[in-house]
Write an enzyme that holds these catalytic residues in place. Structure first.
Site, mmCIF file in Angstrom:
data_model
loop_
_atom_site.group_PDB
_atom_site.id
_atom_site.type_symbol
_atom_site.label_atom_id
_atom_site.label_comp_id
_atom_site.label_asym_id
_atom_site.label_seq_id
_atom_site.Cartn_x
_atom_site.Cartn_y
_atom_site.Cartn_z
ATOM 1 N N HIS A 2 55.989 39.093 31.018
ATOM 2 C CA HIS A 2 55.274 38.298 32.017
ATOM 3 C C HIS A 2 55.423 36.824 31.701
ATOM 4 O O HIS A 2 55.241 36.397 30.568
ATOM 5 C CB HIS A 2 53.787 38.663 32.032
ATOM 6 C CG HIS A 2 52.992 37.804 32.966
ATOM 7 N ND1 HIS A 2 52.943 38.043 34.325
ATOM 8 C CD2 HIS A 2 52.245 36.698 32.751
ATOM 9 C CE1 HIS A 2 52.197 37.115 34.900
ATOM 10 N NE2 HIS A 2 51.758 36.287 33.969
ATOM 11 N N ASP A 19 40.299 41.744 40.128
ATOM 12 C CA ASP A 19 40.918 40.474 39.772
ATOM 13 C C ASP A 19 41.201 39.644 41.027
ATOM 14 O O ASP A 19 41.001 38.432 41.029
ATOM 15 C CB ASP A 19 42.221 40.705 38.988
ATOM 16 C CG ASP A 19 42.964 39.399 38.748
ATOM 17 O OD1 ASP A 19 42.409 38.531 38.039
ATOM 18 O OD2 ASP A 19 44.065 39.219 39.301
ATOM 19 N N ARG A 46 36.995 32.237 41.721
ATOM 20 C CA ARG A 46 37.219 31.196 40.699
ATOM 21 C C ARG A 46 37.866 29.975 41.322
ATOM 22 O O ARG A 46 37.558 28.832 40.975
ATOM 23 C CB ARG A 46 38.115 31.749 39.575
ATOM 24 C CG ARG A 46 37.400 32.699 38.632
ATOM 25 C CD ARG A 46 38.382 33.481 37.789
ATOM 26 N NE ARG A 46 39.266 32.615 37.016
ATOM 27 C CZ ARG A 46 40.470 32.978 36.564
ATOM 28 N NH1 ARG A 46 40.939 34.188 36.810
ATOM 29 N NH2 ARG A 46 41.193 32.136 35.880
ATOM 30 N N SER A 99 42.636 38.141 33.354
ATOM 31 C CA SER A 99 43.260 38.301 34.666
ATOM 32 C C SER A 99 44.728 38.711 34.528
ATOM 33 O O SER A 99 45.184 39.689 35.137
ATOM 34 C CB SER A 99 43.124 36.975 35.430
ATOM 35 O OG SER A 99 43.975 36.919 36.538
ATOM 36 N N LYS A 158 46.533 42.859 35.030
ATOM 37 C CA LYS A 158 47.624 43.215 35.950
ATOM 38 C C LYS A 158 48.783 43.895 35.219
ATOM 39 O O LYS A 158 49.394 44.827 35.733
ATOM 40 C CB LYS A 158 48.094 41.965 36.698
ATOM 41 C CG LYS A 158 47.110 41.596 37.818
ATOM 42 C CD LYS A 158 47.458 40.290 38.483
ATOM 43 C CE LYS A 158 46.982 39.136 37.664
ATOM 44 N NZ LYS A 158 46.685 37.911 38.404
HETATM 45 N N1 URA Z 1 47.510 33.740 36.654
HETATM 46 C C1 URA Z 1 46.747 34.823 36.803
HETATM 47 O O1 URA Z 1 47.228 35.893 37.150
HETATM 48 N N2 URA Z 1 45.421 34.726 36.613
HETATM 49 C C2 URA Z 1 44.849 33.578 36.234
HETATM 50 O O2 URA Z 1 43.658 33.556 36.064
HETATM 51 C C3 URA Z 1 45.652 32.440 36.073
HETATM 52 C C4 URA Z 1 46.992 32.551 36.284
#
Ligand code: URA
Ligand code: CA
Length: 434
Positions: A82, A161, A168, A183, A187
């Protein structure tokens, strides 16, 4: 349980139990806890942070809020990579076949372009015939057969999320290490990874602007991963200038092919070898990172990585001829050079501004519905630290419109030439344990 009590608890800097965190995430996902209470809770986290236990609990509660991809039918350790996002970042296109060429399964779920950063799925669609929409069964079969497949995001992954991120965004609580780390990790875990390699970018093109913040984020993610049973490593890499030379979809596919042939840009090649050796090592290849790297270098030299790329493309309907004839991809009608107006050394190439310039040519989406032009983009001719003479070409604009004055100006404004400048450090830190 009462939400007000839990907000107060975090407000007074006490830690929440796993059960309490799960209750909040479930309640927010099913709309039984309103935005305003969760906003207050997020702000309390923003100021008072979370313990390691709370971070892991939050991550797993978000993972369990939606679908989880089951990759257990794929043999071997499934390692995912990632990146926190950058400009001209073509690493996935190189890494998938490169790592797969060592027999490591790469089952990759990738996204489309977002803001000024490109997306792997858009880039792959520049290959004639390539299909990113394959179902779960075929995806697993292809990874078992060829060790590599890349699909677009499917299923209802981490709905908690999605909701929390949107909240947020409007409550000034995006920039909180525990919230960003959970977060991102939620994923990756929901998409089925056994092990995770993270590329945390710093610089103008990135979320994190300095090394201290990047280190804290990387360490937080490595710690969460290892705590919840997913071996995780991280690299902190430079994103103050674009990665490689090419920015734009078909242009970046060509750059990935060059890299797999061993003729790629130095920085892109190095980053792929560093990230690739972590991926291979986590999958059990090589005694250590060094040995994994040697094996990857070997597979670039002997053509196995390139051959794997052809097999991977063909398996998803893509034309493997693209490897020997990249010109079968869409090409822009005009190629317009941007010239230096002074001599010296390139001191700065502002990554995010170059990403925006490429978007303005049509390489990215202005709105969700925009069609992108796969052919267009920018190819840099110089990188930071290179010498230039007045009149040299700094970059080539690939456009389907003749009038590119605005883009040209943006490029000129964001490439600084000074009397002296050094090449940038690409890899700032490698974090293998937290
Ligand atoms: N990328 C994400 O997936 N989540 C975040 O909180 C910030 C960047
Ligand atoms: Ca690039």
């Amino acid at each position: 349980m009462r939400m007000t009590d839990l907000i107060a608890k975090k407000q007074h800097n006490q830690s929440l139990t796993e059960k309490e965190i799960r209750w909040i995430v479930e309640g927010y996902t099913n709309d039984s806890i309103p935005d305003y209470q969760v906003s207050a809770f997020l702000m309390a986290i923003y100021f008072n942070d979370m313990t390691d236990g709370e971070r892991s609990a939050l991550t797993m509660a978000m993972v369990e809020s939606g679908d989880q991809i089951d990759l257990s039918a794929i043999e071997g350790v499934k390692v995912d990579k990632h990146s926190t996002g950058g400009v001209g970042d073509t690493t996935t296109l190189v890494l998938a076949p490169l790592v797969a060429s060592l027999g490591v399964p790469v089952a990759k779920m990738s996204g489309r372009g977002l803001g000024h950063t490109g997306g792997t799925i858009d880039k792959l669609e520049a290959v004639p015939g390539f299909n990113v929409e394959i179902d779960q069964k075929d995806f697993i079969r292809l990874v078992n057969e060829n060790k590599a497949a890349v699909v677009g995001q499917t299923g209802n992954l981490t709905p908690a999320d999605k909701k929390l991120y949107a909240l947020r965004d409007v409550t000034s609580t995006v920039e909180s290490i525990p919230l960003i780390a959970s977060s991102i990790m939620s994923k990756k875990i929901a998409s089925g990874a056994d092990a995770i390699v993270l590329d945390v970018k710093i610089g103008a093109g990135a979320f994190m602007k300095n090394i201290e913040d990047a280190r804290e984020l990387a360490t937080a993610m490595v710690r969460i991963g290892n705590q919840v049973g997913r071996q995780t490593m991280a690299v902190i890499s430079d994103m103050s200038q674009p990665l490689g030379y090419a920015i734009g979809n078909a242009l970046e596919v060509k750059e990935a092919i060059d890299t797999l042939k061993g003729n790629g840009p130095e920085d892109l090649t190095e980053l792929c070898l560093v990230l690739g050796s972590q991926m291979a090592h986590l999958a059990g290849i090589g005694e250590d990172l060094e040995e994994a790297r040697v094996l990857l270098e070997e597979n670039i030299r002997n053509g196995k990585a390139l051959e794997k790329f052809k097999v991977f493309l063909a398996a998803q309907g893509g034309d493997p001829e693209v490897v020997d004839h990249p010109e079968i991809m869409a090409q822009a009608e005009y190629q317009i050079p941007v010239k230096a107006t002074q001599s010296g050394k390139v001191a700065e190439i502002v990554a995010d501004e170059l990403g925006i310039a490429s978007m303005m040519l049509g390489a990215g989406r202005e709105t969700k519905e925009s069609e992108i032009d796969l052919a267009v983009g920018i190819v840099l001719m110089k990188k930071v630290g290179d010498s230039v003479k007045s009149g040299d070409t700094l970059a080539m604009i690939h456009s389907n419109h003749k009038n590119v004055q605005e883009v040209e100006q943006k490029i000129v404004n964001n490439i600084t030439i000074a009397e002296s400048a050094e090449p940038l450090t690409l890899i700032h830190e490698v974090i293998t344990t937290a």
